[in-house]
Write an enzyme that holds these catalytic residues in place. Structure first.
Site, mmCIF file in Angstrom:
data_model
loop_
_atom_site.group_PDB
_atom_site.id
_atom_site.type_symbol
_atom_site.label_atom_id
_atom_site.label_comp_id
_atom_site.label_asym_id
_atom_site.label_seq_id
_atom_site.Cartn_x
_atom_site.Cartn_y
_atom_site.Cartn_z
ATOM 1 N N HIS A 70 26.462 22.405 -8.866
ATOM 2 C CA HIS A 70 27.127 20.864 -9.714
ATOM 3 C C HIS A 70 26.757 21.113 -11.238
ATOM 4 O O HIS A 70 25.467 20.911 -11.550
ATOM 5 C CB HIS A 70 26.973 20.087 -8.724
ATOM 6 C CG HIS A 70 27.651 18.926 -9.812
ATOM 7 N ND1 HIS A 70 28.446 18.142 -8.218
ATOM 8 C CD2 HIS A 70 28.624 18.016 -10.626
ATOM 9 C CE1 HIS A 70 29.057 17.152 -9.597
ATOM 10 N NE2 HIS A 70 28.959 17.117 -10.393
ATOM 11 N N HIS A 73 29.617 16.443 -14.839
ATOM 12 C CA HIS A 73 29.231 14.815 -14.669
ATOM 13 C C HIS A 73 28.217 14.347 -15.186
ATOM 14 O O HIS A 73 28.037 13.785 -14.924
ATOM 15 C CB HIS A 73 29.928 14.102 -12.690
ATOM 16 C CG HIS A 73 30.985 15.133 -12.607
ATOM 17 N ND1 HIS A 73 31.067 15.861 -12.148
ATOM 18 C CD2 HIS A 73 32.697 14.039 -13.337
ATOM 19 C CE1 HIS A 73 32.794 16.201 -11.725
ATOM 20 N NE2 HIS A 73 33.079 15.489 -12.571
ATOM 21 N N TYR A 75 25.260 15.619 -15.138
ATOM 22 C CA TYR A 75 23.848 15.836 -14.136
ATOM 23 C C TYR A 75 23.225 16.755 -14.724
ATOM 24 O O TYR A 75 23.510 17.516 -16.161
ATOM 25 C CB TYR A 75 24.209 16.783 -12.915
ATOM 26 C CG TYR A 75 24.804 15.225 -11.824
ATOM 27 C CD1 TYR A 75 24.229 14.222 -11.385
ATOM 28 C CD2 TYR A 75 26.397 15.332 -11.157
ATOM 29 C CE1 TYR A 75 24.541 13.273 -10.221
ATOM 30 C CE2 TYR A 75 26.524 14.351 -10.620
ATOM 31 C CZ TYR A 75 25.590 13.735 -10.119
ATOM 32 O OH TYR A 75 26.339 12.115 -9.575
#
Length: 123
Positions: A70, A73, A75
């Protein structure tokens, strides 16, 4: 009959660009008792190792068929990728390629540990 209220108009959102000054609200950080800090190279190496450990556990212990890294977003990896949050001036900051270095290191290390497992990256 219940009275229906209309929420106030939302402020106009401005999409930040490289020309938009980036502001860190240090008052918020002071109130929280924390301040953002630049990761050291050893912390970055440890983070890469942690991603590999998690990916291996997902596949070997958890039984997953693949791994998704990931990188979006807001992060950690997404923060490294963004010129708005990545203000580093070393091998992890500056050009697009340098800002993507952490993502490359993680995907390469995961690939070395899980040679036959599908890996995807969410950007």
């Amino acid at each position: 009959m219940a009275k229906m209220t209309v929420p106030p108009a939302l402020p106009k959102l401005v999409k930040p660009t490289l020309d938009t000054p980036f502001h860190i609200d240090y008052d918020w950080w002071e109130k929280s008792g924390r301040r953002p800090e630049t990761m050291t190279r050893s912390e970055i190496r440890r983070t890469v190792e942690d991603f590999v450990s998690a990916a291996v556990r997902m596949v070997r212990v958890g039984g997953y068929d693949g791994v998704q890294i990931h990188a979006s977003h807001g992060y950690l990896i997404g923060q490294f990728l963004s010129p708005l949050t990545n203000r580093r001036d070393d091998e992890y900051g500056g050009t697009d390629r340098k800002r993507a270095r952490l993502l490359y290191e993680i995907t390469d290390a995961v690939r070395q540990s899980l040679k036959d497992v599908p890996i995807s990256v969410r950007l």
